[in-house]
Design an enzyme around this catalytic site. Structure first.
Site, PDB file in Angstrom:
ATOM      1  N   GLU A 166       0.857  -1.274  -0.042  1.00 48.54           N
ATOM      2  CA  GLU A 166       0.205   0.030   0.135  1.00 48.54           C
ATOM      3  C   GLU A 166       0.711   1.309   0.021  1.00 48.54           C
ATOM      4  O   GLU A 166       0.743   2.266   0.884  1.00 48.54           O
ATOM      5  CB  GLU A 166      -0.847   0.007   1.180  1.00 48.54           C
ATOM      6  CG  GLU A 166      -1.756  -1.078   1.241  1.00 48.54           C
ATOM      7  CD  GLU A 166      -2.907  -1.085   2.256  1.00 48.54           C
ATOM      8  OE1 GLU A 166      -2.717  -0.120   3.301  1.00 48.54           O
ATOM      9  OE2 GLU A 166      -3.973  -1.859   2.152  1.00 48.54           O
ATOM     10  N   GLU A 356      -5.284  -8.832   1.023  1.00 47.50           N
ATOM     11  CA  GLU A 356      -6.136  -8.459   2.078  1.00 47.50           C
ATOM     12  C   GLU A 356      -7.322  -8.207   1.805  1.00 47.50           C
ATOM     13  O   GLU A 356      -7.786  -7.405   0.759  1.00 47.50           O
ATOM     14  CB  GLU A 356      -5.485  -7.019   2.800  1.00 47.50           C
ATOM     15  CG  GLU A 356      -4.139  -7.153   3.225  1.00 47.50           C
ATOM     16  CD  GLU A 356      -3.629  -5.932   4.092  1.00 47.50           C
ATOM     17  OE1 GLU A 356      -4.698  -5.183   4.597  1.00 47.50           O
ATOM     18  OE2 GLU A 356      -2.639  -5.625   4.377  1.00 47.50           O
TER      19      GLU A 356
HETATM   20  O1  LGS Z   1      -4.357  -3.716   9.439  1.00 46.66           O
HETATM   21  C1  LGS Z   1      -4.374  -2.890   8.108  1.00 46.66           C
HETATM   22  C2  LGS Z   1      -5.527  -3.113   7.417  1.00 46.66           C
HETATM   23  C3  LGS Z   1      -6.712  -2.908   7.878  1.00 46.66           C
HETATM   24  O2  LGS Z   1      -7.699  -2.173   7.030  1.00 46.66           O
HETATM   25  C4  LGS Z   1      -3.057  -3.387   7.261  1.00 46.66           C
HETATM   26  O3  LGS Z   1      -1.951  -3.488   7.855  1.00 46.66           O
HETATM   27  C5  LGS Z   1      -3.117  -2.650   5.806  1.00 46.66           C
HETATM   28  O4  LGS Z   1      -2.345  -3.177   5.209  1.00 46.66           O
HETATM   29  C6  LGS Z   1      -4.533  -2.170   5.418  1.00 46.66           C
HETATM   30  O5  LGS Z   1      -4.477  -0.772   5.035  1.00 46.66           O
HETATM   31  N1  LGS Z   1      -5.689  -2.321   6.269  1.00 46.66           N
HETATM   32  C7  LGS Z   1      -6.797  -1.747   6.095  1.00 46.66           C
HETATM   33  N2  LGS Z   1      -7.185  -0.763   5.273  1.00 46.66           N
HETATM   34  C8  LGS Z   1      -8.463  -0.462   4.933  1.00 46.66           C
HETATM   35  C9  LGS Z   1      -8.484   0.787   4.149  1.00 46.66           C
HETATM   36  C10 LGS Z   1      -9.841   0.942   4.015  1.00 46.66           C
HETATM   37  C11 LGS Z   1     -10.215   2.366   3.545  1.00 46.66           C
HETATM   38  C12 LGS Z   1     -11.677   2.227   3.416  1.00 46.66           C
HETATM   39  C13 LGS Z   1     -12.241   3.633   3.547  1.00 46.66           C
HETATM   40  C14 LGS Z   1     -13.849   3.697   3.436  1.00 46.66           C
HETATM   41  C15 LGS Z   1     -14.238   4.997   3.797  1.00 46.66           C
END
Ligand code: LGS
Length: 451
Positions: A166, A356
């Protein structure tokens, strides 16, 4: 294929990352990382939580591998902590750091679980941050040295390598909004970081291809999500296109087309931002062929035009769909659409791994000792059905890694958000199977979505 059935050989996995689970931050010569520094800075992480102990996986990895074996997974995605391997980020290597990952990989192989190794999941050696971190070009070269060191020692045992996890989140949350380490709020540093992260991928890829006989495959993981306008106002549609340009295309275009998206370059130039103009050979190297694309998918983004907002002139709005404990909408259809878009616009026949997908909910241990998490089971089931539909439509998705094996340190949210299929009692370090873990075990066994 019948609805919800997966092709033979489909890779079922779970995912974690070093800083989120390992703990043992001062053991066996590990150096300090930017997340140690950030989490120990008051006010940065929920209730001052840190990864000092986390899930104590560094000491409990054998038992955790046993849990994976009981789940029946075929693969495990974890990350290597750079500061365990090079405590100062460069120079002298620390053999004890490498030993830990060798022991982990051996334990996995004894159980027939394939290691999928992420080289950078956000724990930059603090010593490199002091020299400018990702905003500084040299960090990309140090990353390639670190990557080559691991390729030369572990490649025979590692069939899948992921260079970066990411880069958007590292660049933007780390350097622009300041929610993540190193906590900067400097848009230009963000753009430089984004480019150097892509460059670091390119240099590691080069080291992999040029380093003699290799056994594995190599790719990169991006966080991608559909961006949709909150209304049908053309201004909102343009705002959605802009966020798509930063979140998705700013990374996909260089990797698959060798150039930053021109509409976005024009947008930022219009704001008078002196964007970096990377040399052509760097852009060519970034676009060198990879063996698979890793996709992290959680939700969609809903946006509205907002002229007053700096940089992007838009803001995210709350959507109408049911939400997880993170406040993110549950939107499985977005995953299918994203996969279709990737195939048509970028990846074609290139294999895709879902590296993921998962959800946080407010889990609790019931009086019967179990953890009932029907909302997570529903989330996973619907997302897996979306993946299986995409496969049926011809998208070459080869594997799925559930985030996460167990509850862990959720970055700025500390331990308050639980993504695991194993519940972790952080006082005792007990791992308790949630209903979703039992359910996922049956999915893997059936190679199909089950009720
Ligand atoms: O724990 C992290 C997970 C949890 O949700 C992990 O280390 C990362 O690689 C990853 O970014 N992770 C994660 N990302 C979710 C991003 C979602 C964004 C959605 C927003 C909607 C408004």
């Amino acid at each position: 294929m019948t609805e919800g059935r997966f092709p033979e050989g489909f890779l079922w996995g779970v995912a974690t990352a070093a800083y989120q689970i390992e703990g043992a931050v001062a053991e066996d010569g590990r150096g300090e990382s930017i997340w140690d520094r950030f989490s120990h800075t008051p006010g940065k992480v929920y209730q001052g939580h840190t990864g000092d102990v986390a899930c104590d996986h560094y000491h409990r990895y054998r038992a955790d591998v046993e849990e994976m074996a009981r789940l029946g997974v075929g693969a495990y995605r974890f990350s290597v902590a750079w500061p365990r391997i090079f405590p100062q980020g460069r120079g002298q290597a620390n053999p004890k750091g490498l030993d830990f990952y060798r022991r982990l990989i051996d334990a996995l192989r004894e159980r027939g679980i394939v290691p999928v190794v992420t080289l950078y999941h956000w724990d930059l050696p603090q010593a490199l941050q002091e020299r400018g971190g990702w905003a500084h070009r040299d960090t990309a070269y140090r990353f390639a040295d670190y990557a080559a060191y691991l390729f030369d020692r572990l490649d025979e045992a590692v069939p899948y390598w992921i260079t970066q996890n990411e880069p958007f989140v590292v660049a933007i949350l780390g350097h622009v909004t300041g929610e993540h380490a190193p906590g900067l709020q400097d848009p230009m540093a963000g753009f430089r970081a984004a480019h150097h992260l892509l460059l670091s991928h390119a240099l590691a890829l080069q080291a992999y291809r040029e380093g003699g006989r290799r056994h594995g495959r190599i790719g990169i993981t991006l966080n991608l999500s559909p961006v949709e306008p909150a209304g049908d106002d053309p201004e909102d549609e343009a705002a959605a296109r802009r966020l798509d340009g930063l979140l998705n295309r700013w990374f996909l275009d260089p990797l698959f087309r060798g150039a930053y998206p021109s509409d976005m370059v024009a947008h930022f130039a219009g704001l008078g931002l002196p964007l970096p103009e990377p040399p052509q050979e760097e852009m060519r190297a970034i676009a060198a062929p990879i063996d698979f694309l890793g996709v992290n998918y959680y939700s969609r983004q809903l946006v509205r035009h907002e002229p007053g907002e700096p940089l992007m002139a838009m803001r995210q709005v709350e959507g109408p769909l049911p939400k997880t404990a993170m406040g993110w909408e549950v939107y499985p259809e977005g995953l299918r659409r994203l996969l279709e878009r990737l195939r048509h616009e970028y990846t074609g026949e290139l294999p895709i791994l879902i590296t993921e997908n998962g959800a946080a909910f407010d889990d609790a241990v019931s009086p019967d000792g179990a953890v009932h998490d029907p909302a997570r089971v529903a989330y996973l089931r619907d997302h897996l059905l979306a993946v299986s539909r995409a496969i049926d439509d011809g998208v070459p998705v080869r594997g799925y890694f559930l985030w996460s094996l167990m509850d862990n340190f959720e970055w700025a949210h500390g331990y308050s958000k639980r993504f695991g299929v194993l519940y972790v009692d952080f006082d005792t370090q007990a791992r308790i199977w949630k209903d979703s873990a039992h359910w996922y075990r049956r999915v893997i066994e059936a190679n199909a979505v089950v009720d």
